[in-house]
Write a protein that holds these residues in place. Structure first.
Motif, PDB file in Angstrom:
ATOM      1  N   VAL A 125       0.699  -1.299  -0.016  1.00  0.00           N
ATOM      2  CA  VAL A 125      -0.063  -0.212  -0.166  1.00  0.00           C
ATOM      3  C   VAL A 125       1.019   1.160   0.067  1.00  0.00           C
ATOM      4  CG1 VAL A 125      -1.701   1.403   1.475  1.00  0.00           C
ATOM      5  CG2 VAL A 125      -1.619  -1.420   1.413  1.00  0.00           C
ATOM      6  N   ARG A 126       0.391   2.237  -0.652  1.00  0.00           N
ATOM      7  CA  ARG A 126       1.329   3.510  -0.787  1.00  0.00           C
ATOM      8  C   ARG A 126       0.488   4.622  -0.098  1.00  0.00           C
ATOM      9  NH1 ARG A 126       5.540   4.262  -5.662  1.00  0.00           N
ATOM     10  NH2 ARG A 126       6.473   2.240  -5.718  1.00  0.00           N
ATOM     11  N   ALA A 127       0.971   5.467   0.542  1.00  0.00           N
ATOM     12  CA  ALA A 127       0.010   6.557   1.057  1.00  0.00           C
ATOM     13  C   ALA A 127       0.399   7.782   0.503  1.00  0.00           C
ATOM     14  CB  ALA A 127       0.596   6.815   2.654  1.00  0.00           C
ATOM     15  N   PRO A 128      -0.604   8.750   0.204  1.00  0.00           N
ATOM     16  CA  PRO A 128      -0.365   9.746  -0.507  1.00  0.00           C
ATOM     17  C   PRO A 128       0.549  10.992   0.447  1.00  0.00           C
ATOM     18  CG  PRO A 128      -2.650   9.725   0.216  1.00  0.00           C
ATOM     19  CD  PRO A 128      -2.008   8.303   0.408  1.00  0.00           C
ATOM     20  N   VAL A 129       1.650  11.568   0.205  1.00  0.00           N
ATOM     21  CA  VAL A 129       2.313  12.488   0.743  1.00  0.00           C
ATOM     22  C   VAL A 129       2.536  13.455   0.066  1.00  0.00           C
ATOM     23  CG1 VAL A 129       3.218  10.714   2.449  1.00  0.00           C
ATOM     24  CG2 VAL A 129       4.450  11.324   0.464  1.00  0.00           C
ATOM     25  N   LEU A 130       3.289  14.715   0.362  1.00  0.00           N
ATOM     26  CA  LEU A 130       3.613  15.637  -0.433  1.00  0.00           C
ATOM     27  C   LEU A 130       4.927  16.154   0.234  1.00  0.00           C
ATOM     28  CD1 LEU A 130       3.404  17.424  -2.814  1.00  0.00           C
ATOM     29  CD2 LEU A 130       1.922  19.009  -1.717  1.00  0.00           C
ATOM     30  N   LEU A 131       6.159  15.737  -0.206  1.00  0.00           N
ATOM     31  CA  LEU A 131       7.417  15.847   0.640  1.00  0.00           C
ATOM     32  C   LEU A 131       8.430  16.260  -0.324  1.00  0.00           C
ATOM     33  CD1 LEU A 131       7.376  12.562   2.732  1.00  0.00           C
ATOM     34  CD2 LEU A 131       6.854  14.826   3.483  1.00  0.00           C
ATOM     35  N   ASP A 132       9.511  17.259   0.000  1.00  0.00           N
ATOM     36  CA  ASP A 132      10.407  17.589  -0.983  1.00  0.00           C
ATOM     37  C   ASP A 132      11.546  16.852  -0.459  1.00  0.00           C
ATOM     38  OD1 ASP A 132       9.429  20.049  -2.111  1.00  0.00           O
ATOM     39  OD2 ASP A 132       9.896  21.306  -0.257  1.00  0.00           O
ATOM     40  N   VAL A 133      12.330  16.012  -1.426  1.00  0.00           N
ATOM     41  CA  VAL A 133      13.182  15.254  -1.052  1.00  0.00           C
ATOM     42  C   VAL A 133      14.647  15.317  -1.894  1.00  0.00           C
ATOM     43  CG1 VAL A 133      11.863  13.168  -0.818  1.00  0.00           C
ATOM     44  CG2 VAL A 133      12.268  13.680  -3.262  1.00  0.00           C
ATOM     45  N   GLU A 134      15.465  14.954  -1.284  1.00  0.00           N
ATOM     46  CA  GLU A 134      17.154  14.940  -2.060  1.00  0.00           C
ATOM     47  C   GLU A 134      17.475  13.658  -2.223  1.00  0.00           C
ATOM     48  OE1 GLU A 134      20.897  16.400  -0.257  1.00  0.00           O
ATOM     49  OE2 GLU A 134      19.581  18.278  -0.633  1.00  0.00           O
ATOM     50  N   PHE A 135      18.091  13.254  -3.358  1.00  0.00           N
ATOM     51  CA  PHE A 135      18.507  11.932  -3.559  1.00  0.00           C
ATOM     52  C   PHE A 135      19.794  12.164  -4.417  1.00  0.00           C
ATOM     53  CE2 PHE A 135      15.433  13.009  -6.849  1.00  0.00           C
ATOM     54  CZ  PHE A 135      15.753  12.473  -7.903  1.00  0.00           C
ATOM     55  N   SER A 136      20.463  10.612  -4.452  1.00  0.00           N
ATOM     56  CA  SER A 136      21.796  10.923  -5.266  1.00  0.00           C
ATOM     57  C   SER A 136      22.108   9.859  -6.259  1.00  0.00           C
ATOM     58  CB  SER A 136      23.010  10.535  -4.139  1.00  0.00           C
ATOM     59  OG  SER A 136      23.019  11.504  -2.918  1.00  0.00           O
ATOM     60  N   PRO A 137      21.481  10.211  -7.642  1.00  0.00           N
ATOM     61  CA  PRO A 137      21.687   9.273  -8.730  1.00  0.00           C
ATOM     62  C   PRO A 137      22.971   9.547  -9.359  1.00  0.00           C
ATOM     63  CG  PRO A 137      20.369  11.300  -9.442  1.00  0.00           C
ATOM     64  CD  PRO A 137      20.908  11.279  -7.867  1.00  0.00           C
ATOM     65  N   ALA A 138      23.766   8.447  -9.366  1.00  0.00           N
ATOM     66  CA  ALA A 138      25.018   8.235 -10.006  1.00  0.00           C
ATOM     67  C   ALA A 138      25.928   9.466  -9.384  1.00  0.00           C
ATOM     68  CB  ALA A 138      24.826   8.792 -11.462  1.00  0.00           C
ATOM     69  N   GLY A 139      25.994   9.359  -8.180  1.00  0.00           N
ATOM     70  CA  GLY A 139      26.881  10.122  -7.380  1.00  0.00           C
ATOM     71  C   GLY A 139      26.674  11.654  -7.285  1.00  0.00           C
ATOM     72  N   THR A 140      25.784  12.290  -7.960  1.00  0.00           N
ATOM     73  CA  THR A 140      25.336  13.763  -7.852  1.00  0.00           C
ATOM     74  C   THR A 140      24.064  13.695  -7.128  1.00  0.00           C
ATOM     75  OG1 THR A 140      23.758  13.517  -9.758  1.00  0.00           O
ATOM     76  CG2 THR A 140      26.193  13.996 -10.173  1.00  0.00           C
ATOM     77  N   THR A 141      23.647  15.063  -6.700  1.00  0.00           N
ATOM     78  CA  THR A 141      22.560  15.087  -5.703  1.00  0.00           C
ATOM     79  C   THR A 141      21.562  15.955  -6.650  1.00  0.00           C
ATOM     80  OG1 THR A 141      24.101  15.769  -3.925  1.00  0.00           O
ATOM     81  CG2 THR A 141      21.880  16.714  -3.862  1.00  0.00           C
ATOM     82  N   ALA A 142      20.366  15.356  -6.497  1.00  0.00           N
ATOM     83  CA  ALA A 142      19.402  16.265  -7.142  1.00  0.00           C
ATOM     84  C   ALA A 142      17.920  16.451  -6.336  1.00  0.00           C
ATOM     85  CB  ALA A 142      18.710  14.825  -8.170  1.00  0.00           C
ATOM     86  N   HIS A 143      17.018  16.776  -6.601  1.00  0.00           N
ATOM     87  CA  HIS A 143      15.686  17.306  -5.899  1.00  0.00           C
ATOM     88  C   HIS A 143      14.610  16.909  -6.436  1.00  0.00           C
ATOM     89  CE1 HIS A 143      18.386  19.664  -2.888  1.00  0.00           C
ATOM     90  NE2 HIS A 143      19.070  19.796  -3.909  1.00  0.00           N
ATOM     91  N   GLY A 144      13.409  16.641  -5.696  1.00  0.00           N
ATOM     92  CA  GLY A 144      12.418  16.367  -6.354  1.00  0.00           C
ATOM     93  C   GLY A 144      11.343  16.425  -5.254  1.00  0.00           C
ATOM     94  N   THR A 145      10.121  15.859  -5.518  1.00  0.00           N
ATOM     95  CA  THR A 145       9.015  15.996  -4.640  1.00  0.00           C
ATOM     96  C   THR A 145       8.309  14.734  -4.581  1.00  0.00           C
ATOM     97  OG1 THR A 145       8.282  18.020  -5.452  1.00  0.00           O
ATOM     98  CG2 THR A 145       6.589  16.855  -4.095  1.00  0.00           C
ATOM     99  N   CYS A 146       8.126  13.841  -3.476  1.00  0.00           N
ATOM    100  CA  CYS A 146       7.587  12.426  -3.250  1.00  0.00           C
ATOM    101  C   CYS A 146       6.289  12.816  -3.021  1.00  0.00           C
ATOM    102  CB  CYS A 146       8.234  12.001  -1.973  1.00  0.00           C
ATOM    103  SG  CYS A 146       7.380  10.380  -1.645  1.00  0.00           S
ATOM    104  N   PHE A 147       5.259  12.154  -3.929  1.00  0.00           N
ATOM    105  CA  PHE A 147       3.694  12.173  -4.053  1.00  0.00           C
ATOM    106  C   PHE A 147       3.209  10.792  -3.326  1.00  0.00           C
ATOM    107  CE2 PHE A 147       4.713  15.075  -7.453  1.00  0.00           C
ATOM    108  CZ  PHE A 147       3.838  16.094  -7.182  1.00  0.00           C
ATOM    109  N   ASN A 148       3.857   9.785  -3.342  1.00  0.00           N
ATOM    110  CA  ASN A 148       3.310   8.621  -2.552  1.00  0.00           C
ATOM    111  C   ASN A 148       4.560   8.178  -1.911  1.00  0.00           C
ATOM    112  OD1 ASN A 148       3.897   6.666  -4.527  1.00  0.00           O
ATOM    113  ND2 ASN A 148       2.227   7.324  -5.444  1.00  0.00           N
ATOM    114  N   LEU A 149       4.376   7.163  -0.913  1.00  0.00           N
ATOM    115  CA  LEU A 149       5.273   6.353  -0.050  1.00  0.00           C
ATOM    116  C   LEU A 149       4.905   5.226   0.312  1.00  0.00           C
ATOM    117  CD1 LEU A 149       8.043   6.811   1.057  1.00  0.00           C
ATOM    118  CD2 LEU A 149       7.075   7.948   3.122  1.00  0.00           C
ATOM    119  N   GLY A 150       5.734   3.981   0.351  1.00  0.00           N
ATOM    120  CA  GLY A 150       5.186   2.815   1.150  1.00  0.00           C
ATOM    121  C   GLY A 150       6.338   1.875   1.241  1.00  0.00           C
ATOM    122  N   GLN A 151       6.021   0.496   1.752  1.00  0.00           N
ATOM    123  CA  GLN A 151       7.071  -0.068   2.099  1.00  0.00           C
ATOM    124  C   GLN A 151       7.979  -0.567   0.921  1.00  0.00           C
ATOM    125  OE1 GLN A 151       5.558  -3.582   4.030  1.00  0.00           O
ATOM    126  NE2 GLN A 151       7.565  -4.720   4.224  1.00  0.00           N
ATOM    127  N   GLY A 152       7.217  -0.725  -0.171  1.00  0.00           N
ATOM    128  CA  GLY A 152       7.993  -1.151  -1.530  1.00  0.00           C
ATOM    129  C   GLY A 152       8.605  -0.045  -2.298  1.00  0.00           C
TER     130      GLY A 152
END
Length: 159
Positions: A125-152
Motif C-alpha cells: 500500500v502507498r500513502a499519499p504524501v507531499l514531501l520535498d526530497v533530496e537523492f543521489s543518482p550516479a553520485g550527484t545530488t538531485a531534488h524532487g517531490t515525493c507524491f506517495n510512499l510505501g514499504q515497497g
C-alpha cells in the motif's frame, strides 16, 4: 507579502465539490478544436479522478477552455474542458504536461469507484504524501517531490 503555502491550499480545498482519488489509468482524449473539421486524438494517463473532473498527464499542452471528450476504459466518453495546465515534466521516462479537466456534467459516483478499483494493484500500500526530497543518482545530488510512499517504494517527481 506572500501568503503561506498552507493558506493557498486551504483556499482551493474549500472550492472542491467532489472528492478526488489518485488513480493512474490510461485515457484517450478527443480534442474538439473549434473550427477544425477533424478532431485530434491524444493519449494520456490519469493522475486523479473525481465525479466533477479529472487530472491528466498528456503528451502536449492543450489550450485552456478547449472542449475535449475523455474515454476511460470501456466507459462512455465524457465531455469536459481544460481548466488548468502546468509546466511540462519528465515522468515515467517521457515528458508530459499535467492538465485539469472539468466535466460538463458530474459523473455518477459508482463510475468513480469503478475507475479507482481498476487501478493496477501494488504489492504494498502507498500513502499519499507531499514531501520535498533530496537523492543521489550516479553520485550527484538531485531534488524532487515525493507524491506517495510505501514499504515497497515511492514516487518522486523531478524536473
Amino acid at each position: 507579502m506572500a501568503r503561506p503555502e498552507n493558506h493557498r491550499r486551504a483556499r482551493f480545498k474549500n472550492k472542491r465539490h467532489w472528492p478526488r482519488f489518485v488513480a493512474y489509468l490510461p485515457v484517450q482524449c478527443t480534442v474538439l478544436d473549434p473550427g477544425k473539421p477533424d478532431h485530434r486524438q491524444v493519449a494520456g494517463t490519469t493522475l486523479n479522478v473525481g465525479a466533477g473532473g479529472i487530472a491528466l498527464l498528456l503528451g502536449e499542452t492543450l489550450a485552456l477552455g478547449i472542449p475535449i471528450m475523455i474515454t476511460l476504459g470501456r466507459y462512455e466518453p465524457i465531455r469536459g474542458h481544460v481548466v488548468w495546465t502546468d509546466r511540462r515534466m519528465l515522468t515515467f521516462l517521457k515528458t508530459a504536461v499535467p492538465h485539469g479537466v472539468a466535466f460538463e456534467n458530474p459523473v455518477d459516483a459508482s463510475w468513480v469507484q469503478q475507475w479507482v478499483s481498476q487501478d493496477r494493484k501494488r504489492a504494498h500500500v502507498r500513502a499519499p504524501v507531499l514531501l520535498d526530497v533530496e537523492f543521489s543518482p550516479a553520485g550527484t545530488t538531485a531534488h524532487g517531490t515525493c507524491f506517495n510512499l510505501g514499504q515497497g517504494g515511492m514516487f518522486i517527481a523531478t524536473e
